[in-house]
Design a protein around this motif. Structure first.
Motif, PDB file in Angstrom:
ATOM      1  N   PRO A 280      42.718  33.888  41.698  1.00 10.67           N
ATOM      2  CA  PRO A 280      41.903  33.891  43.073  1.00 10.67           C
ATOM      3  C   PRO A 280      40.966  35.029  43.004  1.00 10.67           C
ATOM      4  N   PRO A 281      39.458  34.944  43.568  1.00 14.40           N
ATOM      5  CA  PRO A 281      38.725  35.721  43.565  1.00 14.40           C
ATOM      6  C   PRO A 281      38.978  36.903  44.409  1.00 14.40           C
ATOM      7  N   GLY A 282      38.652  38.207  44.055  1.00 16.46           N
ATOM      8  CA  GLY A 282      38.964  39.320  44.822  1.00 16.46           C
ATOM      9  C   GLY A 282      40.368  39.656  44.731  1.00 16.46           C
ATOM     10  N   SER A 283      41.288  39.191  43.802  1.00 16.95           N
ATOM     11  CA  SER A 283      42.691  39.735  44.001  1.00 16.95           C
ATOM     12  C   SER A 283      42.824  40.888  43.077  1.00 16.95           C
ATOM     13  N   PRO A 284      43.585  42.038  43.807  1.00 18.73           N
ATOM     14  CA  PRO A 284      43.761  43.171  42.960  1.00 18.73           C
ATOM     15  C   PRO A 284      44.574  42.851  41.824  1.00 18.73           C
ATOM     16  N   LEU A 285      45.266  41.659  41.561  1.00 14.49           N
ATOM     17  CA  LEU A 285      46.230  41.734  40.755  1.00 14.49           C
ATOM     18  C   LEU A 285      45.307  41.337  39.299  1.00 14.49           C
ATOM     19  N   VAL A 286      44.124  40.894  39.444  1.00 14.80           N
ATOM     20  CA  VAL A 286      43.260  40.506  38.279  1.00 14.80           C
ATOM     21  C   VAL A 286      42.606  41.794  37.721  1.00 14.80           C
TER      22      VAL A 286
ATOM     23  N   LEU B 144      56.770  44.553  38.594  1.00 11.11           N
ATOM     24  CA  LEU B 144      56.246  43.056  38.281  1.00 11.11           C
ATOM     25  C   LEU B 144      54.975  43.127  38.320  1.00 11.11           C
ATOM     26  N   TYR B 145      54.317  43.689  39.523  1.00 11.55           N
ATOM     27  CA  TYR B 145      52.923  43.506  39.654  1.00 11.55           C
ATOM     28  C   TYR B 145      52.006  44.331  38.445  1.00 11.55           C
ATOM     29  N   CYS B 146      52.423  45.261  38.298  1.00 14.61           N
ATOM     30  CA  CYS B 146      51.781  46.227  37.124  1.00 14.61           C
ATOM     31  C   CYS B 146      52.166  45.487  35.805  1.00 14.61           C
ATOM     32  N   LEU B 147      53.392  45.024  35.810  1.00 13.79           N
ATOM     33  CA  LEU B 147      53.692  44.351  34.422  1.00 13.79           C
ATOM     34  C   LEU B 147      52.727  42.926  34.096  1.00 13.79           C
ATOM     35  N   HIS B 148      52.340  42.342  35.448  1.00 13.69           N
ATOM     36  CA  HIS B 148      51.514  40.924  35.267  1.00 13.69           C
ATOM     37  C   HIS B 148      50.181  41.841  34.836  1.00 13.69           C
ATOM     38  N   GLN B 149      49.618  42.907  35.211  1.00 15.50           N
ATOM     39  CA  GLN B 149      48.337  43.439  34.726  1.00 15.50           C
ATOM     40  C   GLN B 149      48.334  43.785  33.198  1.00 15.50           C
ATOM     41  N   GLU B 150      49.547  44.382  32.854  1.00 17.34           N
ATOM     42  CA  GLU B 150      49.646  44.850  31.564  1.00 17.34           C
ATOM     43  C   GLU B 150      49.665  43.580  30.534  1.00 17.34           C
ATOM     44  N   THR B 151      50.170  42.674  31.215  1.00 17.40           N
ATOM     45  CA  THR B 151      50.113  41.434  30.234  1.00 17.40           C
ATOM     46  C   THR B 151      48.526  40.830  30.035  1.00 17.40           C
ATOM     47  N   GLN B 152      47.987  40.835  31.254  1.00 15.41           N
ATOM     48  CA  GLN B 152      46.614  40.282  31.231  1.00 15.41           C
ATOM     49  C   GLN B 152      45.938  41.673  30.072  1.00 15.41           C
ATOM     50  N   LEU B 153      45.915  42.809  30.091  1.00 13.95           N
ATOM     51  CA  LEU B 153      45.523  43.594  29.148  1.00 13.95           C
ATOM     52  C   LEU B 153      45.824  43.241  27.609  1.00 13.95           C
ATOM     53  N   ILE B 154      47.146  42.702  27.527  1.00 13.74           N
ATOM     54  CA  ILE B 154      47.313  42.475  26.240  1.00 13.74           C
ATOM     55  C   ILE B 154      46.469  41.309  25.606  1.00 13.74           C
ATOM     56  N   HIS B 155      46.112  40.321  26.608  1.00 13.51           N
ATOM     57  CA  HIS B 155      45.511  39.360  26.163  1.00 13.51           C
ATOM     58  C   HIS B 155      43.772  39.598  26.131  1.00 13.51           C
ATOM     59  N   ILE B 156      43.599  40.523  27.068  1.00 11.48           N
ATOM     60  CA  ILE B 156      42.093  40.948  26.640  1.00 11.48           C
ATOM     61  C   ILE B 156      42.033  41.322  25.218  1.00 11.48           C
ATOM     62  N   TYR B 157      42.868  42.330  24.776  1.00  8.17           N
ATOM     63  CA  TYR B 157      42.896  42.842  23.531  1.00  8.17           C
ATOM     64  C   TYR B 157      43.109  41.838  22.278  1.00  8.17           C
ATOM     65  N   LEU B 158      43.439  40.655  22.850  1.00  2.00           N
ATOM     66  CA  LEU B 158      43.869  39.701  21.606  1.00  2.00           C
ATOM     67  C   LEU B 158      42.880  39.435  20.589  1.00  2.00           C
ATOM     68  N   PRO B 159      41.767  39.155  21.222  1.00  2.00           N
ATOM     69  CA  PRO B 159      40.304  38.808  20.310  1.00  2.00           C
ATOM     70  C   PRO B 159      39.966  39.860  19.233  1.00  2.00           C
TER      71      PRO B 159
END
Length: 444
Positions: free
Chosen positions: A36-42, A373-388
């Motif tokens: 969702p646009p504007g979500s602080p989770l992203v 869990l909110y932070c874990l969700h963001q940290e999971t995104q961070l891992i996937h950002i680093y995958l490339p």
């Protein structure tokens, strides 16, 4: 206090993990996250943006201090803050502790182990590289990069660094107390967050195991290049020793033939070529160590910090929440028992008061659990950002192999025509074999 002995490790030779890696294969375009646009989770970051946040160098200072035991000190230079400061290992330790205290629900990379005595050159260099990876991962982590702790650690040049770091955290509270989204974290989480958490944890575990094996294999490849260099150098030295042999030649062995003298002269000159080959092999091994192994270690450090975070979540806030619920259940049973037994009003009121307090504690634990869990969700995104980063690593590996073999091949090709002097004056060997198919000139 961290005290170490041993020779200084060379500050050079470490891969500059701070700069965005460049290789021949183009970086794959990252698909936009469907959130969702504007979500602080992203986390609205790309790998290039993270790598560009800062470039931090950690170099060993040659001078050592201390009357009896030597202390290792590092110069930490930040491109973002345009300054250099001097830090010791224990400064990193306190900084690490304060990060964990302030950001318990985030990926805080681990530090290399501490060794009190007998630190040799290899240990000191390995630690320096690990500290460099640690501080670069921290400097590029979105919440850490904007926090006063990081800026202080990378820019404060005064004394008593450790106590001042503690003062920055004292009385402030952790991220749950300061984040404006903490109380509403549940609203931003998907309904199947627990299922997603379990699946992500399993995926990261598998990725970690594979990258761990890749790192080990790459280390072996780099080590073989160095071993190859040693063998080539010794091979050349033996040729030189053979060419420099001064043992008198019996007249009956020479038979008025100068072959042995000519051969010795030629062998002696070839040792230089093998020294050049050894040098090229060493360069290739170092390049693989710096450009490939270090990047794999950087990614492994990140993945390990995610695994540690998952453990902290389960053994920390989740466990505390479950204990609080169990305690609340026991209090309710005591309350019912007291009501049935018609106990004195004062004791019943005390139980009611304790139950209300426990309800508040449970509410706080529940909110912390959702924020974790909110932070874990963001940290999971961070891992996937680093995958490339994988494509950068593979590109660096392929490039180092191409460059290494190209340079070695050039020296071998330059060496080949020089071998003709070995057969000078010999009527038995007219020409050198030109290819592997012609190696049947040897008798069966």
């Amino acid at each position: 206090m961290d005290r170490e002995e041993g020779p200084e490790a060379s500050p050079g030779g470490a891969a500059d993990l701070g700069e965005p890696p460049v290789s021949d294969p183009k970086d794959p375009e990252e698909p936009p996250m469907q959130k969702p646009p504007g979500s602080p989770l992203v986390l609205p970051h790309t790998l290039q943006e993270l790598l560009s946040k800062d470039i931090v160098q950690v170099q060993l200072i040659p001078e050592k201090k201390g009357l009896f035991l030597k202390h290792v000190e590092y110069e930490v230079s930040s491109k973002r803050f345009r300054c250099s400061v001097y830090r010791r290992y224990n400064d990193f330790v306190v900084f690490h502790e304060m990060l964990l205290q302030k950001f318990p629900y985030r990926m805080v990379p681990g530090l290399p182990p501490k060794r009190m005595l007998g630190a040799d050159r290899e240990f000191i260099e390995t630690r320096r590289r690990a500290l460099k990876r640690f501080i670069n991962l921290v400097a590029r982590h979105p919440p850490f990069s904007e926090d006063v702790l990081l800026k202080f650690f990378l820019s404060f040049s005064g004394s008593d660094v450790q106590n001042k770091l503690r003062e920055l955290v004292q009385g402030v509270g952790d991220e749950f107390m300061t984040c404006k989204f903490a109380m509403q974290a549940k609203e931003y989480l998907p309904t199947d967050i627990q299922i997603q958490f379990a699946a992500s944890r399993e995926l990261i575990r598998n990725i970690y195991n594979s990258f761990y094996k890749l790192r080990d294999r790459t280390e072996r490849i780099a080590s073989r290049a160095v071993d190859n260099a040693s063998d080539l150098l010794l091979f050349g030295k033996e040729l030189s020793a053979l060419g420099s042999d001064t043992t008198p030649l019996p007249s009956w062995a020479a038979l008025n033939h100068s072959a042995w003298g000519n051969l010795k002269q030629a062998l002696k000159g070839l040792s230089v070529e093998f020294a050049m080959l050894a040098d090229k092999a060493v360069q290739q091994g170092k390049q693989e160590e710096n450009d490939v192994v270090e990047k794999l270690n950087l990614f492994l450090d990140l993945l390990q910090s995610y695994k540690d975070l998952c453990e902290r979540h389960e053994k920390g806030v989740l466990h505390k929440h479950q204990r609080a619920l169990h305690k609340y259940s026991m209090m309710k049973k005591q309350m019912m028992s007291a009501t049935v037994q018609n106990k004195e009003p004062e004791s019943v009121e005390q139980l009611e008061s304790r139950i209300v307090e426990q309800e508040n504690a449970i509410l706080t634990m529940e909110q912390r659990n959702y924020f974790s869990l909110y932070c874990l969700h963001q940290e999971t995104q961070l891992i996937h950002i680093y995958l490339p980063l994988t494509s950068h690593i593979l590109g660096a590996f392929v490039n180092s192999q191409i460059q290494g073999h190209k340079e070695m091949s050039k020296v071998w090709n330059e060496l080949k025509p020089k071998l003709s002097c070995l057969f000078a004056g010999s009527s038995d060997v007219l020409m050198l074999p030109l290819s592997a198919q012609e190696d049947n000139f040897l008798p069966s």
